[in-house]
Design an enzyme around this catalytic site. Structure first.
Site, PDB file in Angstrom:
ATOM      1  N   CYS A   2      34.730  36.648  42.534  1.00 25.98           N
ATOM      2  CA  CYS A   2      34.450  35.736  41.392  1.00 25.98           C
ATOM      3  C   CYS A   2      32.957  35.477  41.433  1.00 25.98           C
ATOM      4  CB  CYS A   2      35.192  34.385  41.491  1.00 25.98           C
ATOM      5  SG  CYS A   2      37.141  34.801  41.744  1.00 25.98           S
ATOM      6  N   ARG A  27      31.145  40.255  38.269  1.00 26.27           N
ATOM      7  CA  ARG A  27      32.053  39.798  39.396  1.00 26.27           C
ATOM      8  C   ARG A  27      33.255  39.452  39.220  1.00 26.27           C
ATOM      9  NH1 ARG A  27      28.971  39.078  43.950  1.00 26.27           N
ATOM     10  NH2 ARG A  27      30.914  37.750  44.869  1.00 26.27           N
ATOM     11  N   TRP A  75      37.900  36.425  38.899  1.00 27.02           N
ATOM     12  CA  TRP A  75      38.633  37.876  38.931  1.00 27.02           C
ATOM     13  C   TRP A  75      39.931  37.184  39.868  1.00 27.02           C
ATOM     14  CZ3 TRP A  75      40.859  40.931  42.531  1.00 27.02           C
ATOM     15  CH2 TRP A  75      41.401  42.312  42.012  1.00 27.02           C
ATOM     16  N   ASN A 101      35.097  30.942  45.243  1.00 26.52           N
ATOM     17  CA  ASN A 101      35.118  32.322  45.296  1.00 26.52           C
ATOM     18  C   ASN A 101      35.736  32.562  46.689  1.00 26.52           C
ATOM     19  OD1 ASN A 101      34.844  35.092  45.110  1.00 26.52           O
ATOM     20  ND2 ASN A 101      32.882  35.167  45.643  1.00 26.52           N
ATOM     21  N   GLY A 102      36.772  33.473  46.508  1.00 27.42           N
ATOM     22  CA  GLY A 102      37.449  33.855  47.969  1.00 27.42           C
ATOM     23  C   GLY A 102      38.895  33.741  47.907  1.00 27.42           C
ATOM     24  N   GLU A 489      33.606  61.820  43.341  1.00 25.02           N
ATOM     25  CA  GLU A 489      32.815  60.792  42.767  1.00 25.02           C
ATOM     26  C   GLU A 489      32.810  60.791  41.004  1.00 25.02           C
ATOM     27  OE1 GLU A 489      31.804  57.930  43.379  1.00 25.02           O
ATOM     28  OE2 GLU A 489      30.245  57.374  41.892  1.00 25.02           O
ATOM     29  N   LYS A 493      34.429  58.131  38.742  1.00 24.99           N
ATOM     30  CA  LYS A 493      33.565  57.685  37.469  1.00 24.99           C
ATOM     31  C   LYS A 493      34.373  57.596  35.944  1.00 24.99           C
ATOM     32  CE  LYS A 493      30.972  55.811  38.697  1.00 24.99           C
ATOM     33  NZ  LYS A 493      31.002  55.718  40.374  1.00 24.99           N
ATOM     34  N   GLU A 496      37.475  55.355  36.216  1.00 27.54           N
ATOM     35  CA  GLU A 496      37.420  53.987  36.332  1.00 27.54           C
ATOM     36  C   GLU A 496      36.853  53.146  34.944  1.00 27.54           C
ATOM     37  OE1 GLU A 496      34.607  51.795  39.088  1.00 27.54           O
ATOM     38  OE2 GLU A 496      33.598  53.844  39.178  1.00 27.54           O
ATOM     39  N   HIS A 512      46.887  75.428  46.824  1.00 24.85           N
ATOM     40  CA  HIS A 512      47.964  74.644  47.590  1.00 24.85           C
ATOM     41  C   HIS A 512      48.586  73.656  47.013  1.00 24.85           C
ATOM     42  CE1 HIS A 512      46.132  76.857  51.165  1.00 24.85           C
ATOM     43  NE2 HIS A 512      44.975  76.848  50.427  1.00 24.85           N
ATOM     44  N   LYS A 611      32.782  44.132  40.037  1.00 33.37           N
ATOM     45  CA  LYS A 611      31.715  44.926  40.600  1.00 33.37           C
ATOM     46  C   LYS A 611      31.774  44.607  42.245  1.00 33.37           C
ATOM     47  CE  LYS A 611      27.894  47.268  40.884  1.00 33.37           C
ATOM     48  NZ  LYS A 611      27.889  48.691  40.723  1.00 33.37           N
TER      49      LYS A 611
HETATM   50  C1  AGP Z   1      32.511  52.553  41.996  1.00 36.54           C
HETATM   51  O1  AGP Z   1      32.214  52.827  40.870  1.00 36.54           O
HETATM   52  C2  AGP Z   1      33.382  51.199  42.169  1.00 36.54           C
HETATM   53  N1  AGP Z   1      32.586  50.055  41.329  1.00 36.54           N
HETATM   54  C3  AGP Z   1      33.849  50.922  43.264  1.00 36.54           C
HETATM   55  O2  AGP Z   1      34.609  51.901  44.074  1.00 36.54           O
HETATM   56  C4  AGP Z   1      32.631  50.623  44.577  1.00 36.54           C
HETATM   57  O3  AGP Z   1      31.877  51.774  44.849  1.00 36.54           O
HETATM   58  C5  AGP Z   1      33.591  50.025  45.826  1.00 36.54           C
HETATM   59  O4  AGP Z   1      34.227  48.873  45.275  1.00 36.54           O
HETATM   60  C6  AGP Z   1      32.685  49.592  46.888  1.00 36.54           C
HETATM   61  O5  AGP Z   1      31.625  48.643  46.300  1.00 36.54           O
HETATM   62  P1  AGP Z   1      30.448  48.324  47.444  1.00 36.54           P
HETATM   63  O6  AGP Z   1      29.636  49.669  47.522  1.00 36.54           O
HETATM   64  O7  AGP Z   1      29.644  47.214  46.814  1.00 36.54           O
HETATM   65  O8  AGP Z   1      31.104  48.094  48.875  1.00 36.54           O
END
Ligand code: AGP
Length: 616
Positions: A2, A27, A75, A101-102, A489, A493, A496, A512, A611
């Site tokens: 958050c 966040r 969040w 936050n937490g 990766e 992308k 997500e 396989h 994020k």
């Molecule tokens: C990547 O596009 C995502 N936002 C997510 O997988 C992110 O890489 C992951 O949560 C790790 O975050 P960090 O690098 O801030 O630790």
């Protein structure tokens, strides 16, 4: 997970709080709220489900005056996203308001005890339990609010960054932190700002104090900043200067932060390399390696711990370090590592990779590694972040704030730092051929202009390509060697931000099982750039073609084989194979971006995501 923001000083708080919330929405954006004390001593609290813009609409016609306030964008962890579970939370008497936050892990026990003392609860959140615990202690012990916070936090197990205001005390905000990020901005006379992230309040000050674990900050408009612990011992006030431009925080004319950040990569690579590769000799210098040379020379094993995109970058780091340093490397999901009771020894090096520097699982993995006596090196982006400060040493990637939830420039920044790290260690160990060292360090130095050219040539092509695949339901991404993680990766992308299911595989793995998925409806993105497995990958493409699969091939300029088999080709500049992941990632980022835009997705704030995952 958050975002929290607070203000106390001579100005009207509301504009500062709302602008801060907008900057913290990356966040989390399930719900938002504010609490302020106006000049008549009324504690007003407004909150609602939805984004900050919904809150702004909700505030129309309401008394939002006051020069002290706290605000929160959520969040959801405990309790569904709705008006009641939104923050801030009143205490039962409505004399105290709290944002958090937490996660309070033992909140159920605390809640039961409070219910036995007659408390009732409006929400299903752990945060409301905390504010009532503070009030309960304050009223039954007749102590000050600070004392009540200190005593309450001694009973709390979990992570928190909290801020509290009390109706009868309009001159003070109390904040406290354990494992969740919090920074205090020092303004003018009697003026303080508080936030989860310095970038959200950088326009008001350059002077920041990072609140440490177990610390309580007292922001009093009539006194200097005070930091105490739960036993009221005074803490050190360590003011750090931070320079971030507002432009860095704005979209710079792009429709989305993600697109801006994709196009920033030529520049962010320059920033990442600056001062680390000599412009003439191409010698690599990383202070984190120089300062701990013996550690790296005697390392028996290197273990990467990370999550998500950072974990993909770590898989590339494994190739780089094993190839250039001949040190065994393991790559672990931080969330698995921390619960597996791993076997660690003092001559292990653990490298924690995290853009935000706040990912709870990665932070926990760091703490576990340090307790086991391993040397922990951090590769983070956010200066002063929890992980950065929890490690023995590290290297920032210096790509600037990454606002888009989908990581792009941070990924290429992480891989760039890992490349420099491997070059520096390999050189120190004397196991790296001088010509390869020079090829790669010089290759890194010239990458930015190659990426500039790549973006100008390939971006329109990929935008067109995206139109063809916007309505695909599934995707396969495949690559070999150092480009297998690049494929992973690329798949992440896409999934997500477009919500299309996508999987990455080692190209040889298709036989396989996954090749059973291939048909005309299943597009495959293949990374087929020059390396010692290129011909094998070309065969894999034929196997897919033979089953009616559509192929999008990412090839190097001048490719003369794969381009004839693939249905669609994207060309990238020819660079050393170990540098290819940085180059290949850009068209894959653009492909995901344009497909997501075509599908009308919220590219910068995809559903269900945030994020920084600061909860487990
Ligand atoms: C990547 O596009 C995502 N936002 C997510 O997988 C992110 O890489 C992951 O949560 C790790 O975050 P960090 O690098 O801030 O630790």
């Amino acid at each position: 997970m958050c975002g929290i923001v607070g203000y106390i000083g001579p100005k009207e708080a509301m504009p500062i709080l709302l602008k801060g919330l907008h900057r913290l929405e990356y966040r989390g954006y399930d719900s938002a709220g504010v609490a302020l004390i106006n000049q008549q001593g009324t504690l007003n609290l407004y909150k609602c489900k939805g984004k900050v813009s919904e809150l702004e609409h909700f505030l129309t016609g309401k008394d939002g005056s006051g020069n002290i306030g706290i605000a929160h964008t959520r969040w959801a962890t405990h309790g569904v996203p709705n008006d009641v579970n939104a923050h801030p939370h009143y205490s039962a008497s409505e004399q105290i308001a709290l944002i958090h936050n937490g996660i309070i892990e033992n909140y159920s026990l605390l809640k039961e005890a409070l219910i036995e003392h007659g408390y009732t609860f409006r929400s299903s959140t752990d945060s409301e339990v905390l504010v009532n615990l503070i009030e309960y202690i304050r009223t039954t012990n007749g102590c000050t609010l600070i004392e009540a916070v200190q005593q309450a936090l001694k009973q709390v197990v979990g992570a928190y960054a909290i801020a509290i205001i009390e109706r009868n005390n309009p001159d003070r905000i109390i904040a406290a932190r354990q494992s969740s990020p919090m920074v205090i901005g020092i303004g003018g006379e009697g003026e303080f700002f508080l936030s989860s992230d310095a970038a959200s309040i950088i326009e008001y000050t350059e002077d920041f104090v990072y609140v440490g674990d177990g610390e309580i900050a007292i922001l009093d408009r009539h006194a200097p900043l005070r930091i105490v612990n739960h036993d009221n011992h005074e803490g050190r006030i360590d003011i750090r200067k931070l320079q971030l431009s507002i432009a860095q925080l704005e979209k710079g004319g792009y429709p989305h932060f993600m697109l801006k950040e994709i196009f920033e990569q030529p520049k962010t690579l320059v920033d990442c390399i600056r001062g680390r590769i000599h412009p003439e000799t191409f010698e690599v210098k990383l202070s984190g390696v120089i300062d701990h040379r013996e550690r790296f020379l005697s390392a028996r094993r290197i273990i990467f711990v990370a999550c998500g995109t950072s974990w993909h970058a770590s898989l590339i780091g494994e190739h780089l370090i094993e190839t250039l340093c001949r040190i065994p490397v393991e790559v672990e999901y931080a969330s698995e590592f921390r619960y597996r009771n791993p076997i660690l020894s003092p001559d292990d090096i653990v490298i924690a990779v995290s853009q935000s520097g706040e990912t709870a699982d990665t932070l926990a993995a760091v703490e576990l590694a340090r307790k086991a006596g391993a040397f922990v090196f951090g590769i983070c982006n956010v200066v002063g972040s929890s992980i950065a400060r929890a490690t023995d040493s590290g290297a920032y990637i210096h790509v600037g704030p990454e606002i888009g939830v989908a990581s792009t420039k941070a990924f290429t920044g992480q891989v760039t730092v890992m490349t420099m790290l491997a070059l520096a260690i390999g050189r120190e160990k004397g196991v790296l051929d001088a010509s390869l060292y020079r090829t790669l360090s010089q290759g890194l130095s010239t990458l930015p202009e190659q990426l500039e050219q790549l973006l100008s040539e390939v971006a329109p092509r990929v935008e067109e390509l995206a139109k063809i695949f916007t309505y695909a339901h599934n995707f396969i991404y495949m690559g070999r060697g150092v480009n297998y993680p690049t494929a992973l990766e690329g798949a992440l992308k896409l999934k997500e931000i477009s919500y299309i299911h996508a999987e990455g595989y080692p190209a040889a793995e298709m036989k396989h099982g996954p090749i059973a998925l291939i048909d005309a409806e299943m597009p495959t993105v293949v990374i087929a750039t020059p390396d010692h497995t290129y011909e094998k990958t070309a065969s894999n493409i034929e196997e897919i073609k033979a089953r009616g699969g559509k192929i999008v091939a990412v090839v190097a300029q001048g490719d003369s084989l794969v381009r004839h088999s693939a249905d669609y080709v994207v060309e990238v500049p020819v660079v050393h194979e170990l540098l290819m992941p940085i180059v290949v990632s850009l068209p894959l980022q653009l492909l995901a971006y344009h497909i997501a835009v075509n599908k009308g997705r919220n590219v910068d704030q995809p559903r269900n995501l945030a994020k920084s995952v600061t909860v487990e």
